[in-house]
Design a protein around this motif. Sequence first.
Motif, PDB file in Angstrom:
ATOM      1  N   ILE A  27      24.104  20.895  79.793  1.00 11.79           N
ATOM      2  CA  ILE A  27      23.060  21.818  79.343  1.00 11.79           C
ATOM      3  C   ILE A  27      21.443  21.228  79.710  1.00 11.79           C
ATOM      4  N   SER A  28      20.727  21.427  79.755  1.00  6.06           N
ATOM      5  CA  SER A  28      19.349  21.158  79.336  1.00  6.06           C
ATOM      6  C   SER A  28      18.904  19.981  77.901  1.00  6.06           C
ATOM      7  N   GLU A  29      18.543  19.234  78.659  1.00  5.64           N
ATOM      8  CA  GLU A  29      17.074  18.416  76.476  1.00  5.64           C
ATOM      9  C   GLU A  29      17.306  19.048  75.818  1.00  5.64           C
ATOM     10  N   PRO A  30      16.611  20.227  76.620  1.00  3.45           N
ATOM     11  CA  PRO A  30      15.933  21.177  75.476  1.00  3.45           C
ATOM     12  C   PRO A  30      16.436  21.553  74.704  1.00  3.45           C
ATOM     13  N   THR A  31      17.796  22.376  74.968  1.00  7.43           N
ATOM     14  CA  THR A  31      17.829  22.995  74.739  1.00  7.43           C
ATOM     15  C   THR A  31      19.613  22.340  73.576  1.00  7.43           C
ATOM     16  N   LEU A  32      19.810  20.808  74.027  1.00  4.62           N
ATOM     17  CA  LEU A  32      20.539  20.196  73.329  1.00  4.62           C
ATOM     18  C   LEU A  32      19.740  19.605  72.062  1.00  4.62           C
ATOM     19  N   THR A  33      18.247  19.394  72.097  1.00  5.62           N
ATOM     20  CA  THR A  33      16.906  19.303  70.763  1.00  5.62           C
ATOM     21  C   THR A  33      17.863  21.013  69.616  1.00  5.62           C
ATOM     22  N   ARG A  34      17.063  21.713  70.993  1.00  2.14           N
ATOM     23  CA  ARG A  34      17.880  23.332  69.679  1.00  2.14           C
ATOM     24  C   ARG A  34      18.817  22.781  68.687  1.00  2.14           C
ATOM     25  N   LYS A  35      19.998  22.884  69.786  1.00  3.35           N
ATOM     26  CA  LYS A  35      20.442  22.576  68.469  1.00  3.35           C
ATOM     27  C   LYS A  35      21.301  22.085  67.385  1.00  3.35           C
ATOM     28  N   TRP A  36      20.370  21.019  67.673  1.00  5.13           N
ATOM     29  CA  TRP A  36      20.417  20.143  67.157  1.00  5.13           C
ATOM     30  C   TRP A  36      19.729  19.992  65.978  1.00  5.13           C
ATOM     31  N   ARG A  37      18.994  20.867  66.051  1.00  3.85           N
ATOM     32  CA  ARG A  37      17.847  21.318  64.991  1.00  3.85           C
ATOM     33  C   ARG A  37      18.484  21.719  63.612  1.00  3.85           C
ATOM     34  N   ILE A  38      19.864  22.076  63.784  1.00  2.00           N
ATOM     35  CA  ILE A  38      20.501  22.923  63.010  1.00  2.00           C
ATOM     36  C   ILE A  38      21.547  21.850  62.239  1.00  2.00           C
ATOM     37  N   GLU A  39      21.710  21.828  61.161  1.00  2.61           N
ATOM     38  CA  GLU A  39      22.661  20.492  60.725  1.00  2.61           C
ATOM     39  C   GLU A  39      23.865  21.227  61.006  1.00  2.61           C
ATOM     40  N   LEU A  40      24.434  20.203  62.022  1.00  2.00           N
ATOM     41  CA  LEU A  40      25.993  20.674  62.136  1.00  2.00           C
ATOM     42  C   LEU A  40      26.793  20.800  61.134  1.00  2.00           C
ATOM     43  N   ASN A  41      28.536  20.971  61.658  1.00  2.00           N
ATOM     44  CA  ASN A  41      29.068  20.812  60.579  1.00  2.00           C
ATOM     45  C   ASN A  41      29.984  19.069  60.970  1.00  2.00           C
ATOM     46  N   ASP A  42      30.569  19.113  60.137  1.00  2.00           N
ATOM     47  CA  ASP A  42      31.738  17.535  60.372  1.00  2.00           C
ATOM     48  C   ASP A  42      32.616  17.058  62.030  1.00  2.00           C
ATOM     49  N   GLU A  43      33.499  18.690  62.557  1.00  2.00           N
ATOM     50  CA  GLU A  43      34.061  18.656  63.569  1.00  2.00           C
ATOM     51  C   GLU A  43      33.230  19.015  65.004  1.00  2.00           C
TER      52      GLU A  43
END
Length: 61
Positions: A27-43
């Motif tokens: 994926i692109s870096e901006p896509t990863l950055t957007r995914k990480w904008r919302i707190e992820l669960n432990d899994e």
Amino acid sequence: MQENMDLRLFAKGSGVPMWKIAQYMGISEPTLTRKWRIELNDEEKNHYRTIIEKIKKEERR
């Protein structure tokens, strides 16, 4: 405080930039950055930590 700061610091401390994580995932870096904008669960965080560890091991070769 920024979301997923623990994950961001883990990557930075491991010497793995976000663009390499994104590239590994296909994926692109901006896509990863957007995914990480919302707190992820432990899994999800554990999944990313595994990826970061794999990249780190590959860099040592």
